[in-house]
Motif scaffolding. Structure first.
Motif, PDB file in Angstrom:
ATOM      1  N   UNK A  52      40.653  52.496  42.716  1.00 26.70           N
ATOM      2  CA  UNK A  52      39.413  53.210  42.425  1.00 26.70           C
ATOM      3  C   UNK A  52      38.774  53.742  43.700  1.00 26.70           C
ATOM      4  N   UNK A  53      38.736  52.916  44.744  1.00 27.87           N
ATOM      5  CA  UNK A  53      38.155  53.348  46.012  1.00 27.87           C
ATOM      6  C   UNK A  53      38.938  54.514  46.607  1.00 27.87           C
ATOM      7  N   UNK A  54      40.244  54.459  46.522  1.00 30.08           N
ATOM      8  CA  UNK A  54      41.080  55.542  47.044  1.00 30.08           C
ATOM      9  C   UNK A  54      40.839  56.836  46.279  1.00 30.08           C
ATOM     10  N   UNK A  55      40.713  56.734  44.959  1.00 23.33           N
ATOM     11  CA  UNK A  55      40.482  57.922  44.139  1.00 23.33           C
ATOM     12  C   UNK A  55      39.128  58.553  44.429  1.00 23.33           C
ATOM     13  N   UNK A  56      38.138  57.738  44.802  1.00 24.24           N
ATOM     14  CA  UNK A  56      36.796  58.241  45.080  1.00 24.24           C
ATOM     15  C   UNK A  56      36.579  58.576  46.549  1.00 24.24           C
ATOM     16  N   UNK A  57      37.584  58.326  47.375  1.00 29.80           N
ATOM     17  CA  UNK A  57      37.459  58.627  48.795  1.00 29.80           C
ATOM     18  C   UNK A  57      36.565  57.660  49.541  1.00 29.80           C
ATOM     19  N   UNK A  58      36.484  56.412  49.084  1.00 25.07           N
ATOM     20  CA  UNK A  58      35.645  55.407  49.736  1.00 25.07           C
ATOM     21  C   UNK A  58      36.432  54.682  50.820  1.00 25.07           C
ATOM     22  N   UNK A  59      35.720  54.203  51.825  1.00 25.81           N
ATOM     23  CA  UNK A  59      36.379  53.512  52.935  1.00 25.81           C
ATOM     24  C   UNK A  59      36.888  52.136  52.544  1.00 25.81           C
ATOM     25  N   UNK A  60      36.192  51.479  51.622  1.00 24.94           N
ATOM     26  CA  UNK A  60      36.608  50.147  51.193  1.00 24.94           C
ATOM     27  C   UNK A  60      36.290  49.974  49.713  1.00 24.94           C
ATOM     28  N   UNK A  61      36.994  49.077  49.044  1.00 24.74           N
ATOM     29  CA  UNK A  61      36.772  48.878  47.602  1.00 24.74           C
ATOM     30  C   UNK A  61      35.380  48.328  47.319  1.00 24.74           C
ATOM     31  N   UNK A  62      34.844  48.704  46.178  1.00 28.51           N
ATOM     32  CA  UNK A  62      33.567  48.157  45.729  1.00 28.51           C
ATOM     33  C   UNK A  62      33.769  47.179  44.575  1.00 28.51           C
ATOM     34  N   UNK A  63      35.021  47.007  44.171  1.00 29.40           N
ATOM     35  CA  UNK A  63      35.350  46.058  43.110  1.00 29.40           C
ATOM     36  C   UNK A  63      36.479  45.155  43.579  1.00 29.40           C
ATOM     37  N   UNK A  64      36.261  43.856  43.462  1.00 31.59           N
ATOM     38  CA  UNK A  64      37.286  42.861  43.778  1.00 31.59           C
ATOM     39  C   UNK A  64      36.886  41.551  43.121  1.00 31.59           C
ATOM     40  N   UNK A  65      37.804  40.609  43.112  1.00 29.46           N
ATOM     41  CA  UNK A  65      37.504  39.305  42.518  1.00 29.46           C
ATOM     42  C   UNK A  65      36.411  38.586  43.302  1.00 29.46           C
ATOM     43  N   UNK A  66      36.444  38.715  44.616  1.00 31.71           N
ATOM     44  CA  UNK A  66      35.442  38.047  45.451  1.00 31.71           C
ATOM     45  C   UNK A  66      34.062  38.646  45.219  1.00 31.71           C
ATOM     46  N   UNK A  67      33.986  39.977  45.118  1.00 35.90           N
ATOM     47  CA  UNK A  67      32.694  40.641  44.916  1.00 35.90           C
ATOM     48  C   UNK A  67      32.102  40.344  43.544  1.00 35.90           C
ATOM     49  N   UNK A  68      32.944  39.961  42.599  1.00 33.97           N
ATOM     50  CA  UNK A  68      32.452  39.689  41.247  1.00 33.97           C
ATOM     51  C   UNK A  68      31.775  38.329  41.139  1.00 33.97           C
ATOM     52  N   UNK A  69      32.164  37.397  41.982  1.00 35.49           N
ATOM     53  CA  UNK A  69      31.606  36.046  41.908  1.00 35.49           C
ATOM     54  C   UNK A  69      30.119  36.041  42.264  1.00 35.49           C
ATOM     55  N   UNK A  70      29.381  35.134  41.634  1.00 29.50           N
ATOM     56  CA  UNK A  70      27.945  34.941  41.887  1.00 29.50           C
ATOM     57  C   UNK A  70      27.132  36.203  41.618  1.00 29.50           C
ATOM     58  N   UNK A  71      27.538  36.992  40.636  1.00 26.69           N
ATOM     59  CA  UNK A  71      26.788  38.178  40.233  1.00 26.69           C
ATOM     60  C   UNK A  71      26.675  38.198  38.712  1.00 26.69           C
ATOM     61  N   UNK A  72      25.854  39.127  38.214  1.00 25.89           N
ATOM     62  CA  UNK A  72      25.778  39.339  36.770  1.00 25.89           C
ATOM     63  C   UNK A  72      26.644  40.523  36.352  1.00 25.89           C
ATOM     64  N   UNK A  73      27.521  40.962  37.233  1.00 24.14           N
ATOM     65  CA  UNK A  73      28.358  42.118  36.941  1.00 24.14           C
ATOM     66  C   UNK A  73      29.352  41.805  35.822  1.00 24.14           C
ATOM     67  N   UNK A  74      29.649  42.836  35.059  1.00 19.11           N
ATOM     68  CA  UNK A  74      30.612  42.720  33.969  1.00 19.11           C
ATOM     69  C   UNK A  74      31.672  43.793  34.150  1.00 19.11           C
ATOM     70  N   UNK A  75      32.924  43.388  34.056  1.00 18.44           N
ATOM     71  CA  UNK A  75      34.047  44.314  34.171  1.00 18.44           C
ATOM     72  C   UNK A  75      34.693  44.503  32.804  1.00 18.44           C
ATOM     73  N   UNK A  76      34.961  45.771  32.477  1.00 16.65           N
ATOM     74  CA  UNK A  76      35.675  46.100  31.255  1.00 16.65           C
ATOM     75  C   UNK A  76      37.024  46.686  31.656  1.00 16.65           C
ATOM     76  N   UNK A  77      38.095  46.047  31.215  1.00 15.41           N
ATOM     77  CA  UNK A  77      39.446  46.465  31.567  1.00 15.41           C
ATOM     78  C   UNK A  77      40.147  47.031  30.335  1.00 15.41           C
TER      79      UNK A  77
END
Length: 289
Positions: A52-77
């Motif tokens: 996703x980060x590569x497709x959007x031209x971002x320097x680093x990913x904004x989604x990962x397993x580590x980033x999901x922990x301790x948040x209220x974020x929800x991922x739909x796959x």
């Protein structure tokens, strides 16, 4: 995106919801199996986040397993169960979460909100333009019981903006002073932050991404008869396009009008003619004897 393990066993539904626990839906098993499932799920999140980060031209990913922990974020796959020799593949990702944001409405009034946000949205390149993005987005709206206009979008790409305009009619962007994008109707039924009333600016028209030229609307905005011109015009949305109160120090430095007051002359203007007085000193000559 294909993986070496059985995706269908890990994610049995067409659209699977993942939270900070990294426990797959409908999981049944012991702790050893849970650890293996979490390892596989982390692999999916990390690889899809990088794609996703590569497709959007971002320097680093904004989604990962580590980033999901301790948040209220929800991922739909989104899963294609028939791909990869019936082992299944993950073809789409959508992440939502809540953020504390200071925002401006069309009139320049300030709000302190915690809206639901779209933080990441990606459909694998091999499955784009097949309606899968809309299927995933509609599922998220139903699960979270929210209208599309009430979502704040984090750094949307041009493709995402076109997607929102095509499927949900969202085109009139309300500029913000951060990286989030909201559309006209977002602030309906919201309570204004009264602490920021003194910074309110005159009404500003929303930016329509479907209209290439919006200069006439910008010229009509004024503050007590003085045209209001944004300081930076290089972006039509984001942190550089939001309404800002006039800077009194800038008006003092440049000796410009503020709040409808006339400019008082404090010195001579550059084009004034200043008389010059030339004095020819008398010289005395002594006649030699």
């Amino acid at each position: 995106m294909e993986f070496k393990f059985n995706v269908n066993k890990l994610l049995p539904r067409k659209i699977n919801k993942v939270t900070h626990t990294l426990v797959p839906e409908d999981f049944k098993g012991d702790r050893r199996e849970l650890n293996e499932y979490q390892r596989q799920l982390s692999k999916i999140l990390d690889d899809m986040g990088e794609a996703s980060a590569k497709a959007q031209g971002l320097n680093k990913p904004i989604t990962s397993a580590v980033k999901l922990r301790d948040t209220d974020h929800v991922l739909y796959l989104l899963v294609d169960s028939e791909a990869n020799n019936n082992l299944g593949s993950v073809v789409g990702l959508l992440k939502t979460g809540s953020k504390n944001l200071f925002m401006f409405d069309e009139t320049g009034a300030n709000y302190q909100l915690r809206p639901r946000c779209i933080l990441d949205f990606y459909i694998h390149e091999s499955r784009q333009r097949m309606g899968l993005g809309n299927i995933l987005y509609q599922y998220m709206l139903s699960e979270e019981n929210i209208k599309p206009v009430k979502l704040a979008i984090d750094r949307p790409s041009e493709k995402f903006l076109a997607f929102l305009q095509k499927h949900y009619g969202l085109s009139k962007i309300i500029p913000q002073n951060n990286k989030f994008v909201v559309f006209e109707g977002f602030f309906n039924d919201e309570t204004q932050d009264i602490r920021a009333n003194r910074y309110s600016l005159p009404p500003r028209n929303s930016f329509d991404i479907g209209t290439p030229n919006n200069t006439n609307a910008a010229k009509s905005n004024s503050l007590n008869g003085i045209p209001y011109v944004p300081a930076v015009t290089r972006s039509s949305y984001g942190r550089y396009a939001a309404a800002r109160p006039p800077c009194s120090m800038a008006n003092i430095i440049h000796n410009t009008a503020m709040l409808g007051q006339s400019v008082e002359r404090t010195g001579k203007m550059p084009n004034e003619r200043i008389p010059y007085l030339f004095v020819l000193k008398e010289q005395h000559f002594v006649k030699p004897s």
